[in-house]
Write an enzyme that holds these catalytic residues in place. Structure first.
Site, PDB file in Angstrom:
ATOM      1  CE  LYS A 108      -3.842   2.044   2.956  1.00  0.00           C
ATOM      2  NZ  LYS A 108      -4.806   1.977   3.479  1.00  0.00           N
ATOM      3  CB  SER A 156      -8.169   3.317   2.773  1.00  0.00           C
ATOM      4  OG  SER A 156      -7.318   2.417   3.619  1.00  0.00           O
ATOM      5  CB  SER A 199      -8.674   0.159   5.678  1.00  0.00           C
ATOM      6  OG  SER A 199      -9.348   1.340   5.416  1.00  0.00           O
TER       7      SER A 199
END
Length: 450
Positions: free
Chosen positions: A90, A165, A189
């Site tokens: 990420k 996310s 997330s």
């Protein structure tokens, strides 16, 4: 609109391969790490223009690391189950020599000086970092469609959200661009996009994987997590980053089923699908409820998260407000305007919840419930209806995952079937140190699904 199950064009090399089989091929000489990385790069090149899972790809560094992995294996130096395996990270997590954007135009203008601890541990385990994944700006959103880099798209239907996310990591794994991806989870997330994209997502216990080198959103809620195709693959990623493997336990666990409607509106079809997956795997559970009113826990999470997120991004809001997505700005302003007494009260409620879950996990080994109360919604959509009740999309998506960020307990989402042609997830929760129970139960569900 696309369907990953029926459309081979949206399936990369790793869509049908687990890490165990890849590792076997590497050690038998049927494959090399360079070949695996080349397959990953080819899949990214073909699929990323459609799905938008990656912000950056460092092909040269990845191929150099793969050549080193092959050389190590050739001379008998085996770093473990992830040796030579492509992994993505990420774009909230520092990778040495690369700029960490956090999905925002407001980011440092210089590369990171060092790898985040979780990345350093992956490298030590022989993993090859191929690129960085798209995320909701500042990791402050559950839909995955607000980012400097654009929306990550669900490979089951590219008109739908990936979830967030950490949406890019889920998409990259679900579409077979990589077999393993690293995300972060502050309210769901990792588990939300895992459920919506039909893969495994694991949030370890709070602090189990160090967050050094990971840009914070809300420090008391942030967890580093992992995406994979199978529970065994997720366990391997967790072991590498946590520095310890889950302990085996031959006992059959006692499960409690948490009625999700006591937390918030939930699609009855999702409940039925998840319960069917458990039944098919021979997993029974005793029904129970949490001692909190519907919506109360997400309200507590929102106060804590907003306050802490504003602490992290106050300067960005003050100096670069026009460069931040309006939705994210609104959430940051809420944190700015939250009175201290509300934070203190929310923290007290968190402690009460934690105590109640500790007591519940003294009577049961594992808690079970759906991961998300709805299937993936349309990109950009913010209002939704679940079981006849109007809901805000973000709060609904996080309603069943956020309690376990409040308590810090390990939570695993695994695919449990589909509703209206879109994936749904089964969420399993246990006490810290008993993660092995989650992976063992998940393996039973996977075997029954196959």
């Amino acid at each position: 609109m696309t369907d990953l199950v029926e459309t081979a064009a949206l399936s990369g090399y790793f869509r049908q391969r687990d890490i165990s089989s890849l590792a076997t091929d590497l050690r038998a000489g049927r494959a090399t790490s360079v070949e695996l990385v080349e397959e990953s790069l080819a899949a990214i090149d073909r699929l990323n223009p459609i799905l938008n899972a990656f912000t950056t790809v460092d092909a040269d560094a990845a191929l150099a690391a793969a050549r080193q992995a092959d050389a190590d294996l050739a001379r008998g130096l085996d770093h473990g189950p992830l040796h030579g395996i492509p992994v993505s990270v990420k774009d909230l997590v520092d990778v040495e020599g690369q700029i960490t954007t956090s999905g925002s135009a407001v980011h440092p203008d210089r590369p990171a000086d060092a790898d985040a601890t979780c990345v350093a541990r992956l490298r030590a385990a022989g993993a090859v970092i191929v690129g960085r994944n798209v995320l909701h700006e500042f990791a402050y959103g559950a839909t995955g469609d607000r980012s400097l880099h654009g929306a990550s798209r669900n490979p089951w239907d590219t008109d739908k959200i990936s979830g967030g996310s950490s949406g890019g990591g889920a998409v990259a794994t679900a579409a077979g661009m990589v077999p393993l991806a690293v995300g972060t989870d502050t309210a769901g997330s990792v588990r939300v996009p895992a459920a919506l994209c039909g893969i495994v997502g694991f949030k370890p216990a709070y602090g189990a994987i160090p967050i050094d080198g990971v840009r914070p959103l809300a420090a008391s809620l942030d967890h580093v997590g992992v995406f994979a195709r199978t529970a065994a693959d997720a366990a391997a990623g967790y072991a590498a980053m946590a520095g310890r493997a889950p302990d085996p336990d031959p006992r059959g666990p006692l499960l409690a089923w948490i009625d999700p409607t006591c937390i918030g509106p939930t699609d009855p079809a999702i409940v039925a699908t998840v319960r069917t997956a458990m039944d098919q795997a021979g997993i029974s559970a005793v029904g129970t409820e949490l001692p909190f009113r519907a919506g109360e826990l997400f309200a507590v999470l929102s106060v804590l998260q907003a306050s802490e997120a504003y602490t992290e991004h106050a300067d960005a809001l003050a100096d670069h407000r026009d460069d931040i997505d309006p939705e994210v700005v609104k959430r940051l302003i809420r944190g700015r305007d939250t009175p201290a007494w509300q934070y203190v009260r929310a923290d007290r409620t968190r402690n009460m919840l934690r105590a109640s879950i500790v007591e519940l996990l003294g009577r049961f080994d594992v808690l079970a419930m759906p991961t998300v109360p709805t299937v993936a919604t349309d990109l950009g959509r913010r209002a939704h209806v679940i079981d006849g009740q109007a809901v805000e999309v973000r709060s609904a998506l996080l309603s069943l995952t956020s309690p376990w960020n409040l308590t810090g307990h390990p939570a695993l989402s695994i695919p449990a079937g589909t509703v209206s042609g879109l994936p749904v997830g089964l969420q399993l929760i246990t006490a810290p140190g008993r993660e092995h129970l989650l992976f063992a139960l998940a393996d039973r569900v996977e075997r029954a699904q196959r």
